[in-house]
Write an enzyme that holds these catalytic residues in place. Structure first.
Site: not given
Ligand code: ADP
Ligand code: MG
Length: 406
Positions: A33, A36, A122, A126, A160, A172
């Site tokens: 952790e 990276d 969130g 990932s 991203e 990720d």
């Molecule tokens: P994590 O990658 O840890 O889950 P992030 O903040 O990096 O959190 O990414 C989350 C964001 O990715 C969401 O707020 C949304 O914008 C987008 N996202 C992820 N999965 C979906 C999904 N199935 N449909 C729409 N948007 C998504």
């Molecule tokens: Mg993410």
């Protein structure tokens, strides 16, 4: 949530059949952790949770996007107007992938995409990389030109970083694109060299639990930037390109060289010792001694809690409750300040561990956490179901495909 269902929803949304469905997994990092961001090493595995993208090519310069998880219906964009900062919200992730592909020379004129996912959003698992990698595979295969997996990951990460504007590292997308069932992925985040490390907890009577605390403390963002800046300052002070270049057997000398800056010493101690733990855990997995990795996970948590200072009461509670209930090891995973923790336990003790964690959360007045077992799964692939067949044929198709792969 199945590929067939995604195909069916595509038809409902767009009034026509998709060409096919592609999928990519969320991931959890076993150990490594904040390594990276220091050019170091990580050891993620793909989750059984997946994001599926049902897709159809368009030739008219339009990109239409729809997600079962997002409000607002279909987002329609002009492909030639895609530019960093031009798209807001969730649509920036798949739009950014198309942009990154076109920047890299892929001649993609447009597409209709429908997204369904069971990757928790969130939670540090990932969901964003799962969405990007599934989209990248869908778009490139639709257009008959899929790159190899590391390149697919690179393009998804570029989307991203440059289009969405999130400065994430390589872990990720590489995990989502390159993981293989029954393995964790040892990744050098400087060279991007990766290696499959055998990891099959169930095969040796163990379970790896993911505990999503379902909290996310706001102070995370500024703290992340400060930690990063601190690591860079540490590397400068030690005269190395990144903290990954400080060998573990020279840690004491390095700490001595940093003088009495206790905060800086703590950051350096975490990064150098964590890279060492990644190597040690990978060596244990190679040797088939999964149980012995438990204490290293717990040591990693202590280092993140005490030295890197990115844990929080809920994550500490998961770790303490799990260990008290007999877990072999436990740690926060991901950036911290909420999100998820990992617990390695004997299969026979898993129920007791889960009850202990859930009970501790209830006693502390926290919302119930989400707990599930992480079975190391495959990276991105074509789901291979066009929604035209019935369920029986779907199963046979999967079987045939698996045989081809093996
Ligand atoms: P994590 O990658 O840890 O889950 P992030 O903040 O990096 O959190 O990414 C989350 C964001 O990715 C969401 O707020 C949304 O914008 C987008 N996202 C992820 N999965 C979906 C999904 N199935 N449909 C729409 N948007 C998504
Ligand atoms: Mg993410």
């Amino acid at each position: 949530m199945s590929a067939r269902q995604a195909a069916r929803s595509f038809r409902t949304v767009y009034g026509t059949a998709c060409e096919d469905v592609w999928e990519a997994p969320g991931r959890v990092n076993l150990i490594g952790e904040y390594t990276d961001v220091n050019d170091g090493f990580v050891l993620p595995l793909a989750l059984p949770h997946r994001t599926r993208v049902a897709a159809r090519a368009r030739r008219d310069g339009r990109l239409r996007l729809h997600s079962a998880a997002a409000r607002g219906g279909v987002v329609e964009l002009r492909v030639d107007r895609l530019a960093p900062g031009a798209v807001r919200g969730w649509a920036a992730y798949p739009a950014g992938v198309l942009w990154a592909l076109r920047e890299a020379g892929y001649d993609i004129a447009g597409a209709d995409l429908h997204v369904e996912s069971d990757v928790p959003v969130g939670a540090g698992l990932s969901s964003s990389a799962a969405l990007e990698v599934a989209t990248a595979l869908a778009l490139t295969e639709l257009h008959g030109r899929a790159p190899d997996r590391p390149e697919l990951a690179r393009l998804a990460r570029h989307a991203e970083n440059a289009f969405v504007g999130v400065p994430c590292g390589a872990m990720d997308q590489t995990a989502s694109a390159c993981c293989v069932t029954g393995h964790a992925l040892h990744l050098d985040t400087r060279s991007l060299a990766h290696r499959q490390v055998p990891f099959d907890p169930a095969g040796c009577g163990l379970v790896l639990l993911v505990v999503d605390t379902r909290v996310r403390h706001a102070l995370g963002d500024g703290a992340y930037a400060r930690r990063r800046a601190g690591c860079e300052a540490g590397a400068r002070a030690l005269g190395v390109r990144a903290l990954r270049d400080v060998p573990h057997d020279q840690l004491d000398a390095a700490l001595g060289a940093l003088g009495d800056d206790a905060a800086l010493r703590a950051l350096v101690r975490h990064v150098v010792s964590e890279n060492h733990r990644v190597a040690a855990v990978a060596a244990l997995l190679d040797a088939g001694d999964v149980r012995a990795a438990g204490p290293l996970l717990t040591a990693g948590h202590a280092s993140l809690r005490d030295d890197f200072a990115v844990s929080c009461p809920e994550l500490d509670l998961v770790v303490a409750a799990a260990l008290a209930a007999g877990a072999l090891g436990a740690r926060m995973t991901g950036a911290g300040f909420g999100g998820s923790a990992l617990v390695l336990a004997e299969e026979a003790a898993a129920g007791e561990v889960e009850r202990a964690v859930t009970g501790a959360f209830a006693a502390a007045g926290h919302r119930a956490p989400r707990v599930f077992a992480a079975t190391p799964g495959d990276g991105a692939r074509r789901s291979g179901q066009d929604g035209q067949q019935d369920g029986q044929q779907d199963v046979q198709q999967d079987g045939e495909r698996n045989e081809q792969r093996n």
